[in-house]
Design a protein around this motif. Structure first.
Motif, PDB file in Angstrom:
ATOM      1  N   ILE A 199     -35.000  -7.285  -4.160  1.00 19.86           N
ATOM      2  CA  ILE A 199     -36.068  -8.302  -4.152  1.00 19.86           C
ATOM      3  C   ILE A 199     -36.931  -8.213  -5.394  1.00 19.86           C
ATOM      4  N   ALA A 200     -37.266  -7.016  -5.787  1.00 14.31           N
ATOM      5  CA  ALA A 200     -38.209  -6.842  -6.898  1.00 14.31           C
ATOM      6  C   ALA A 200     -37.545  -6.991  -8.258  1.00 14.31           C
ATOM      7  N   GLY A 201     -36.196  -6.831  -8.338  1.00 16.60           N
ATOM      8  CA  GLY A 201     -35.515  -6.886  -9.629  1.00 16.60           C
ATOM      9  C   GLY A 201     -35.736  -8.181 -10.383  1.00 16.60           C
ATOM     10  N   PRO A 202     -35.410  -9.345  -9.786  1.00 18.95           N
ATOM     11  CA  PRO A 202     -35.610 -10.617 -10.506  1.00 18.95           C
ATOM     12  C   PRO A 202     -37.064 -10.863 -10.907  1.00 18.95           C
ATOM     13  N   VAL A 203     -37.973 -10.480 -10.018  1.00 21.08           N
ATOM     14  CA  VAL A 203     -39.392 -10.685 -10.343  1.00 21.08           C
ATOM     15  C   VAL A 203     -39.782  -9.878 -11.572  1.00 21.08           C
ATOM     16  N   LEU A 204     -39.358  -8.626 -11.606  1.00 23.81           N
ATOM     17  CA  LEU A 204     -39.677  -7.774 -12.758  1.00 23.81           C
ATOM     18  C   LEU A 204     -39.031  -8.320 -14.030  1.00 23.81           C
ATOM     19  N   LEU A 205     -37.773  -8.846 -13.947  1.00 20.58           N
ATOM     20  CA  LEU A 205     -37.090  -9.399 -15.119  1.00 20.58           C
ATOM     21  C   LEU A 205     -37.825 -10.618 -15.652  1.00 20.58           C
ATOM     22  N   TYR A 206     -38.283 -11.496 -14.729  1.00 19.74           N
ATOM     23  CA  TYR A 206     -39.032 -12.689 -15.147  1.00 19.74           C
ATOM     24  C   TYR A 206     -40.332 -12.305 -15.847  1.00 19.74           C
ATOM     25  N   LEU A 207     -41.049 -11.346 -15.281  1.00 22.72           N
ATOM     26  CA  LEU A 207     -42.313 -10.920 -15.879  1.00 22.72           C
ATOM     27  C   LEU A 207     -42.092 -10.313 -17.263  1.00 22.72           C
ATOM     28  N   CYS A 208     -40.983  -9.566 -17.416  1.00 29.74           N
ATOM     29  CA  CYS A 208     -40.703  -8.962 -18.727  1.00 29.74           C
ATOM     30  C   CYS A 208     -40.409 -10.027 -19.775  1.00 29.74           C
ATOM     31  N   LYS A 209     -39.597 -11.084 -19.409  1.00 34.40           N
ATOM     32  CA  LYS A 209     -39.296 -12.153 -20.349  1.00 34.40           C
ATOM     33  C   LYS A 209     -40.547 -12.929 -20.736  1.00 34.40           C
ATOM     34  N   LYS A 210     -41.376 -13.212 -19.742  1.00 35.25           N
ATOM     35  CA  LYS A 210     -42.607 -13.946 -20.009  1.00 35.25           C
ATOM     36  C   LYS A 210     -43.527 -13.172 -20.946  1.00 35.25           C
ATOM     37  N   LYS A 211     -43.610 -11.885 -20.708  1.00 36.73           N
ATOM     38  CA  LYS A 211     -44.439 -11.043 -21.567  1.00 36.73           C
ATOM     39  C   LYS A 211     -43.884 -11.012 -22.989  1.00 36.73           C
ATOM     40  N   GLY A 212     -42.510 -11.027 -23.136  1.00 39.52           N
ATOM     41  CA  GLY A 212     -41.898 -11.024 -24.465  1.00 39.52           C
ATOM     42  C   GLY A 212     -42.200 -12.289 -25.238  1.00 39.52           C
ATOM     43  N   LYS A 213     -42.150 -13.477 -24.561  1.00 35.48           N
ATOM     44  CA  LYS A 213     -42.463 -14.742 -25.230  1.00 35.48           C
ATOM     45  C   LYS A 213     -43.919 -14.777 -25.698  1.00 35.48           C
ATOM     46  N   GLN A 214     -44.825 -14.317 -24.852  1.00 31.79           N
ATOM     47  CA  GLN A 214     -46.237 -14.312 -25.228  1.00 31.79           C
ATOM     48  C   GLN A 214     -46.472 -13.413 -26.432  1.00 31.79           C
ATOM     49  N   SER A 215     -45.777 -12.287 -26.457  1.00 36.21           N
ATOM     50  CA  SER A 215     -45.938 -11.368 -27.592  1.00 36.21           C
ATOM     51  C   SER A 215     -45.406 -11.992 -28.874  1.00 36.21           C
ATOM     52  N   LYS A 216     -44.268 -12.747 -28.802  1.00 32.24           N
ATOM     53  CA  LYS A 216     -43.690 -13.388 -29.976  1.00 32.24           C
ATOM     54  C   LYS A 216     -44.604 -14.477 -30.506  1.00 32.24           C
ATOM     55  N   SER A 217     -45.186 -15.298 -29.620  1.00 36.79           N
ATOM     56  CA  SER A 217     -46.101 -16.367 -30.035  1.00 36.79           C
ATOM     57  C   SER A 217     -47.319 -15.796 -30.727  1.00 36.79           C
ATOM     58  N   ILE A 218     -47.857 -14.743 -30.172  1.00 34.00           N
ATOM     59  CA  ILE A 218     -49.047 -14.125 -30.787  1.00 34.00           C
ATOM     60  C   ILE A 218     -48.702 -13.555 -32.147  1.00 34.00           C
ATOM     61  N   ASP A 219     -47.491 -13.010 -32.301  1.00 35.09           N
ATOM     62  CA  ASP A 219     -47.071 -12.434 -33.581  1.00 35.09           C
ATOM     63  C   ASP A 219     -46.953 -13.514 -34.661  1.00 35.09           C
ATOM     64  N   ILE A 220     -46.425 -14.717 -34.300  1.00 38.27           N
ATOM     65  CA  ILE A 220     -46.305 -15.814 -35.277  1.00 38.27           C
ATOM     66  C   ILE A 220     -47.676 -16.258 -35.741  1.00 38.27           C
TER      67      ILE A 220
END
Length: 288
Positions: A199-220
């Protein structure tokens, strides 16, 4: 010794005057009963007068004593205590203190019972006239104290109390047991943990991807700020993005001949051409 002499004297008197009589100044007087003494001796016309003993005194037999005998004292420091208190007719009887035994049949002194050290237990407990008897603890038993009363105890059997054995007992220590983990808890944990991971696996994967996109946008944004560029809104026209405007283009073309074409290259490598149409009296912009 004094008592023995008095007894012998009474025997001599009895031999002269008969039972329960004593001789005094040639007169045979009646003896005083136990618990009393002679207060006045007899005369030719008056028999002897007796008086009761006081506290701490006694006489056990018929007598001609002018004083009662003193009661025996049981010395606590010698390991003795009063077993039977003194009365007017009986002397004190001493016995050993708790944990002591008499060293002789008359109990003139007491001695403390021996204690059995760890690894040994009491085989026979001490009595008033006997010392403690110890024995080594046999296999399967133990004793972990120094005592004159405790016997060797059996080792704990872990299976009987539904526990598992950790350490086997010795002559001085008991067996060490510990509780076993409940099988029900193990089964529940084996079922629930995988379910939680699914149950927790997909949720954790989604949160990790979302956090990665936010970090990339801030870096640009940070990189553009370092290069001196300001971020462009997504809906801004391309003309404004290149730094050109219609008004600027029209002004720059007033000095150009009819039918000529002017190309303006922007910083972004974009360009456009303007062709004058004398027939139309206007300008046509074409982006290349």
């Amino acid at each position: 010794m004094k008592q023995i002499c008095l007894i012998l004297l009474n025997l001599q008197i009895i031999a002269c005057c008969g039972p329960a009589k004593y001789l005094n100044d040639g007169e045979c007087c009646s003896m005083c009963p136990p618990g009393t003494r002679v207060f006045k001796h007899c005369t030719r016309n008056v028999d002897a007068t007796c008086k009761c003993c006081t506290d701490g005194e006694y006489t056990e037999q018929p007598n001609s004593f002018e004083k009662c005998l003193s009661c025996k004292v049981c010395d606590h420091e010698l390991g003795l205590q009063v077993q039977y208190a003194c009365t007017y007719t009986d002397n004190t009887i001493c016995g050993p203190r708790e944990g002591y035994f008499c060293i002789d049949r008359y109990c003139h002194m007491g001695r403390k019972h021996k204690t059995c050290p760890p690894g040994e237990g009491v085989k026979e407990k001490g009595t008033q006239f006997e010392d403690t008897v110890c024995e080594g603890c046999p296999e399967g038993t133990y004793s972990n104290n120094d005592s004159s009363t405790h016997t060797c105890e059996k080792w704990t059997v872990c299976e009987e109390i539904k526990q598992k054995q950790v350490t086997l007992g010795t002559a001085r220590t008991d067996t060490v047991c510990e509780e076993e983990k409940s099988r029900t808890v193990v089964i529940i944990a084996a079922v629930i943990v995988p379910v939680l991971l699914i149950i927790a696996g997909p949720v954790l994967l989604y949160l990790c991807k979302k956090k990665g996109k936010q970090s990339k946008s801030i870096d640009i944004k940070h990189r553009r700020a370092e290069m001196g560029q300001s971020p462009q809104p997504a809906d801004q026209p391309l003309l404004e993005k290149t730094g050109c405007s219609r008004e600027k283009t029209e002004n720059s073309n007033k000095d150009q001949t009819a039918g000529s074409s002017v190309q303006i290259v922007t910083a972004d490598a974009a360009y456009y051409s303007e062709t004058s149409d004398s027939g139309m009296g206007g300008s046509k912009f074409t982006w290349n």
